[in-house]
Write a protein that holds these residues in place. Structure first.
Motif, short mmCIF file in Angstrom:
data_model
loop_
_atom_site.label_atom_id
_atom_site.label_comp_id
_atom_site.label_asym_id
_atom_site.label_seq_id
_atom_site.Cartn_x
_atom_site.Cartn_y
_atom_site.Cartn_z
N THR A 4 0.82 -1.21 0.00
CA THR A 4 0.00 0.00 0.00
C THR A 4 0.86 1.26 0.00
OG1 THR A 4 -0.21 -0.22 2.40
CG2 THR A 4 -2.02 -1.06 1.05
N ILE A 5 0.22 2.36 -0.34
CA ILE A 5 0.93 3.62 -0.56
C ILE A 5 0.82 4.52 0.66
CG2 ILE A 5 -1.10 4.74 -1.61
CD1 ILE A 5 0.85 6.08 -3.60
N GLY A 6 1.88 5.28 0.92
CA GLY A 6 1.90 6.19 2.06
C GLY A 6 1.37 7.58 1.75
N ALA A 7 0.59 7.75 0.69
CA ALA A 7 -0.01 9.04 0.37
C ALA A 7 -1.04 9.40 1.44
CB ALA A 7 -0.68 8.98 -1.01
N LEU A 8 -1.07 10.67 1.86
CA LEU A 8 -1.89 11.08 3.00
C LEU A 8 -2.95 12.10 2.61
CD1 LEU A 8 0.90 11.59 5.70
CD2 LEU A 8 -0.34 9.49 5.14
N ASP A 9 -4.11 12.01 3.27
CA ASP A 9 -5.12 13.05 3.16
C ASP A 9 -4.54 14.35 3.72
OD1 ASP A 9 -7.35 14.75 4.42
OD2 ASP A 9 -8.53 13.32 3.28
N ILE A 65 -5.81 16.82 5.21
CA ILE A 65 -6.41 17.30 6.46
C ILE A 65 -6.24 16.27 7.58
CG2 ILE A 65 -8.56 18.00 7.60
CD1 ILE A 65 -9.48 19.06 4.87
N SER A 66 -6.67 15.04 7.34
CA SER A 66 -6.65 14.03 8.39
C SER A 66 -5.31 13.33 8.53
CB SER A 66 -7.73 12.98 8.12
OG SER A 66 -7.41 12.22 6.96
N ARG A 67 -4.49 13.39 7.49
CA ARG A 67 -3.22 12.66 7.40
C ARG A 67 -3.46 11.16 7.41
NH1 ARG A 67 -1.01 16.10 4.93
NH2 ARG A 67 1.11 15.35 5.37
N MET A 68 -4.60 10.75 6.92
CA MET A 68 -4.95 9.33 6.76
C MET A 68 -4.29 8.78 5.51
SD MET A 68 -6.98 6.63 7.54
CE MET A 68 -8.58 7.04 8.29
N PRO A 69 -3.61 7.63 5.60
CA PRO A 69 -3.04 7.03 4.39
C PRO A 69 -4.12 6.46 3.48
CG PRO A 69 -1.94 6.24 6.38
CD PRO A 69 -3.19 6.94 6.82
N GLU A 70 -3.78 6.34 2.21
CA GLU A 70 -4.73 5.83 1.21
C GLU A 70 -4.61 4.30 1.10
OE1 GLU A 70 -6.88 7.61 -2.44
OE2 GLU A 70 -4.77 7.45 -2.92
N PHE A 71 -5.14 3.61 2.10
CA PHE A 71 -5.11 2.15 2.10
C PHE A 71 -6.01 1.54 1.02
CE2 PHE A 71 -4.06 3.11 6.58
CZ PHE A 71 -2.91 2.36 6.73
N LYS A 72 -7.04 2.26 0.61
CA LYS A 72 -8.09 1.66 -0.20
C LYS A 72 -7.88 1.75 -1.70
CE LYS A 72 -10.64 0.33 3.24
NZ LYS A 72 -10.29 -0.97 3.81
N ALA A 73 -6.80 2.36 -2.15
CA ALA A 73 -6.63 2.48 -3.60
C ALA A 73 -5.17 2.71 -3.95
CB ALA A 73 -7.48 3.63 -4.15
N CYS A 74 -4.63 1.83 -4.76
CA CYS A 74 -3.33 2.06 -5.39
C CYS A 74 -3.23 1.16 -6.61
CB CYS A 74 -2.17 1.81 -4.42
SG CYS A 74 -1.92 0.10 -3.93
N ALA A 75 -2.24 1.42 -7.44
CA ALA A 75 -2.07 0.66 -8.69
C ALA A 75 -1.25 -0.59 -8.42
CB ALA A 75 -1.40 1.53 -9.73
N ALA A 76 -1.68 -1.73 -9.01
CA ALA A 76 -1.03 -3.01 -8.74
C ALA A 76 -0.95 -3.85 -10.00
CB ALA A 76 -1.80 -3.76 -7.65
N GLN A 77 -0.14 -4.89 -9.91
CA GLN A 77 -0.03 -5.89 -10.98
C GLN A 77 -0.02 -7.27 -10.33
OE1 GLN A 77 -0.71 -7.16 -13.67
NE2 GLN A 77 0.69 -6.23 -15.17
N ILE A 78 -0.43 -8.26 -11.11
CA ILE A 78 -0.50 -9.62 -10.61
C ILE A 78 0.15 -10.53 -11.65
CG2 ILE A 78 -2.75 -10.15 -11.67
CD1 ILE A 78 -3.52 -11.59 -9.07
N GLU A 79 0.83 -11.57 -11.16
CA GLU A 79 1.41 -12.53 -12.10
C GLU A 79 1.31 -13.94 -11.54
OE1 GLU A 79 5.48 -11.51 -12.79
OE2 GLU A 79 6.20 -12.53 -10.98
N LYS A 80 1.12 -14.86 -12.44
CA LYS A 80 0.99 -16.27 -12.10
C LYS A 80 2.35 -16.82 -11.67
CE LYS A 80 -0.35 -20.63 -14.39
NZ LYS A 80 -1.57 -20.97 -13.67
N LEU A 81 2.36 -17.64 -10.63
CA LEU A 81 3.57 -18.31 -10.19
C LEU A 81 3.46 -19.80 -10.49
CD1 LEU A 81 4.37 -16.74 -6.71
CD2 LEU A 81 5.31 -16.13 -8.93
N GLU A 82 4.52 -20.37 -10.93
CA GLU A 82 4.54 -21.80 -11.18
C GLU A 82 4.80 -22.53 -9.87
OE1 GLU A 82 3.60 -23.11 -13.91
OE2 GLU A 82 3.43 -21.19 -14.94
N MET A 83 3.75 -22.62 -9.07
CA MET A 83 3.85 -23.26 -7.76
C MET A 83 2.74 -24.27 -7.61
SD MET A 83 4.64 -19.88 -5.43
CE MET A 83 4.90 -20.84 -3.94
N LYS A 84 2.92 -25.17 -6.66
CA LYS A 84 1.91 -26.18 -6.43
C LYS A 84 0.66 -25.54 -5.85
CE LYS A 84 5.12 -30.01 -5.59
NZ LYS A 84 5.57 -31.04 -4.62
#
Length: 729
Positions: free
Chosen positions: A700-705, A707-726
């Motif tokens: 997650t990103i440490g970007a802050l509101d 006024i409140s200085r609340m971090p933006e836990f609910k939105a950030c950019a991500a990527q996903i990749e398949k792992l060759e695992m059991k």
């Protein structure tokens, strides 16, 4: 619509059951240790062993009427758990910082001597503000109040903040700005089932606050409506009359779009707006652009759903807007809260029974814990350090000169930046686990590791305690007494059911003993019990916005809780706010805010095309330090997972329960995939209750509101990749 009378149903239940006498057992009336529903419970205590052995629901508790969730039913099991820390621990191998190894048992005197020596040495060399205090709101009001006094008077530092900065800060900022007061709900919870429309924004209520659900379902059973705004089709969204499936981080646009339709279609209460609010005309101009079509482009919510939401809410005779972390944990969390509050103000659905706004509080004392001086800029009674008259009053209560009061500090996440700069060199941590709960964890953990000295006060060896130089064993909620303030703003009483285990001591006692050794004992020596502390809190809060002066432990017992503000001892409290239509701004008017839309701090792009959001599951609480140790809860949900839409899974060639690597610009983690249509195609979701390499806050990103200085836990950019695992079994 048909009325639902829960009291009659409860009375019938009592007539049908028999009293069962248990030999060698007594019941201690109290409340749950977890969320701010503070469900009523009786702890079963073996009188021969002085050990808690079980729990029974309290059917006489008016808020939840005997309802309990899986966490509450098993909460008592944390008290005598084998993982309890029973003696002080001192690190004897610095190379093992960040692990659960390298500690030895010590006496309290040895631990105190080391702490005081280090604190005094650092302050002599680098100044009083080289020490910081980082606290939490799963403590009683008494402990929260004393922690603020301990930091500012006992340690004489400006740097104190709390984990509510990651939980309730945006709700506080938005409600204070719009209404002039921050109380979690403008109505008592016993109004909820009697309203005609519940509008839930960013709340997975059925999992996070399940003991509220019988009241919400009752709204539908009476012919009313439930509207849910959430990127996920959560259990409550599935049964809602309308699900607004918005993109994470776009709530402000959605609220503006609904307000556009409320104004366009004649649902404005002209008399209320004219006589009791400011800012309507400016807001009207801003939301003119937020047509259903334009709002849909930003949010992804179909235009017809936006139109329907406004129609349902606008036509409802009574309505309650409820919101939670989904809208608050954003860089515009304060704006989101004000925007949804605008809906109630424009339609006049506030300042009366069965209508209003409410923030569904996550932590047990998330309300009281932010009112009495743990925040970087705050003093007891919701006073502000920035106001000289507030400093003067509290200084008199505490017996110091106003010029001795430390200045404002910084927010919780920003304290780690000061650790990096070596402005802060030591940390006193209690009732919080930032090594799991803070955003951008690789950065946060590095700063904790590089501190000159760290003290952690806990009853388990948490992931954060692994970075400590000294760990002090504290009590669980059932081994002490005091008050908390629940989701409604109702002050209630926690009762001691068992004597402290091993050598554990309550947080307030530890702080007083350290203050004495720091040469500041004369400011604390008169406080001999939790009730002594509460009575000082009452005086400290007197005349403040959060006025507890008229509250006593006896009144709490007699009334089943007291709603603040309660200014005099003959005052029964204030269950409904603004019945006189007077808000807490100087002119008595509420403020309708014109709020232009701002996107999340980090939008998806070609490299990181998905939106990552996080949240809770019903079986775990916050960082999981408590619930992951309870066998039943761990069995029900042993591991974190990532929710992926079937079409997204097909695009990445991912199968159900396969392991994938999820990553952002800040970190990565491996999770088992849960393929579900309950998530948007452009979004992935991970619960945040796990630590170490499984923590979603590595990403997650440490970007802050601002006024409140609340971090933006609910939105950030991500990527996903398949792992060759059991495949995970």
């Amino acid at each position: 619509m048909q009325e639902v009378n829960f009291k009659n149903a409860r009375d019938r239940f009592f007539k049908e059951i028999e009293n069962v006498n248990h030999p060698d057992e007594t019941l201690v009336k109290t409340h749950c240790s977890y969320c701010a529903m503070q469900c009523g419970m009786n702890l079963r205590v073996n009188t021969k062993t002085n050990k808690i052995i079980g729990v029974e629901p309290r059917y006489d508790w008016p808020v939840t009427l005997g309802k309990m969730c899986p966490k509450g039913v098993t909460a008592y099991q944390q008290v005598n758990h084998q993982d309890r820390i029973l003696k002080p621990l001192i690190r004897d191998d610095k190379s093992l910082k960040g692990t659960n190894k390298g500690f030895r048992e010590a006496t309290w005197e040895e631990a105190y001597d080391l702490i005081v020596s280090k604190f005094k040495g650092l302050q002599e060399q680098y100044g009083k503000d080289s020490i910081s205090v980082y606290s939490g709101v799963s403590m009683t009001n008494e402990k929260c109040y004393l922690t603020g006094k301990f930091a500012r008077v006992g340690l004489q530092t400006r740097y104190i903040d709390y984990n509510g900065r990651f939980c309730m800060a945006s709700a506080a900022g938005g409600l204070n700005r719009s209404l002039g007061i921050d109380r979690g709900s403008t109505v008592p919870w016993t109004d909820v089932h009697e309203t005609d429309c519940v509008f839930l924004a960013g709340s997975n209520t059925a999992e996070c606050h399940p003991t509220s659900m019988f009241r919400i379902w009752a709204v539908q059973e009476r012919g009313g409506y439930v509207i849910v705004a959430d990127p996920r089709e959560t259990p409550i969204a599935r049964r809602a009359d309308l699900h607004l499936d918005l993109r994470p981080g776009t709530d402000l646009a959605l609220a503006n779009g609904i307000l556009n339709q409320l104004i366009k279609n004649g649902y404005v209460d002209e008399e209320f707006v004219t006589n009791h609010t400011n800012g309507f005309e400016e807001t009207k101009k801003v939301v003119e652009d937020f047509t259903p079509e334009y709002t849909s482009q930003i949010t992804g919510v179909a235009p017809e759903k936006i139109i329907r939401a406004a129609e349902i809410y606008g036509k409802a005779p009574n309505a309650i807007v409820m919101f939670a972390r989904g809208i608050e944990q954003q860089v515009k969390g304060v704006d989101n809260v004000s925007a949804y509050t605008n809906m109630a103000l424009v339609t006049g659905k506030i300042g009366r029974s069965k209508s209003g706004v409410a923030t569904i509080t996550g932590q047990g004392n998330g309300q009281g814990g932010r009112e009495h001086g743990q925040k970087a800029d705050a003093l007891p009674g919701y006073r502000k350090i920035a106001y000289p008259e507030h400093v003067e009053y509290i200084s008199k209560v505490w017996g110091i000169q106003p010029e001795e009061m430390p200045k404002e500090g910084v927010s919780a996440y920003e304290m780690f930046g000061l650790m990096e700069q070596k402005t802060i060199r030591a940390l006193y941590l209690l009732c919080s686990n930032p090594a799991v709960s803070a955003p951008n964890l690789n950065y946060v953990r590095e700063q904790m590791k590089n501190l000159d000295f760290m003290v952690c006060v806990d009853f388990y060896l948490s992931e954060s305690a692994e970075f400590a130089d000294v760990i002090l064993p504290t009590t669980t909620w059932a081994e002490d007494e005091g008050t908390t303030t629940n989701v409604e703003g109702r002050i209630i009483k926690i009762n001691q059911a068992q004597k402290p285990l091993g050598e554990a001591k309550p947080d307030w006692q530890i702080q007083i003993e350290i203050a004495e050794r720091m040469g500041r004992g004369n400011y604390f020596s008169h406080l001999k019990s939790a009730e002594d502390i509460f009575n000082e809190l009452r005086v400290a809060s007197k005349g403040g916005v959060a006025d507890y002066y008229g509250v006593t432990w006896e009144k709490i017992e007699k009334q089943d809780g007291v709603f603040w503000p309660c200014k005099e001892e003959n005052d029964p409290g204030t269950p409904h706010l603004f019945l006189d239509k007077k808000f807490y701004h100087p002119d008595g008017r509420a403020k309708i805010f014109a709020l232009p839309y701002r996107p999340p701090a980090e939008e998806p792009d070609q490299e990181y095309p998905l939106r990552l959001t996080s949240g809770r599951v019903v079986y775990h609480y916050l960082s999981g330090n408590q619930t992951r140790r309870i066998q039943f809860l761990r069995d029900m949900c042993p591991d974190p997972f990532v929710e992926v839409h079937p079409e997204t899974a097909e695009k990445y060639n991912i199968n159900h329960e396969e392991n994938v690597r999820l990553y952002t610009r800040r970190g990565e983690a491996v999770y088992k995939v849960k393929i579900t249509e309950a998530i948007r195609k452009d979004t992935v979701f991970v619960p945040y209750h796990w630590g170490h390499d499984e923590s979603i806050n590595l990403l997650t990103i440490g970007a802050l509101d601002p006024i409140s200085r609340m971090p933006e836990f609910k939105a950030c950019a991500a990527q996903i990749e398949k792992l060759e695992m059991k495949k995970v079994q």
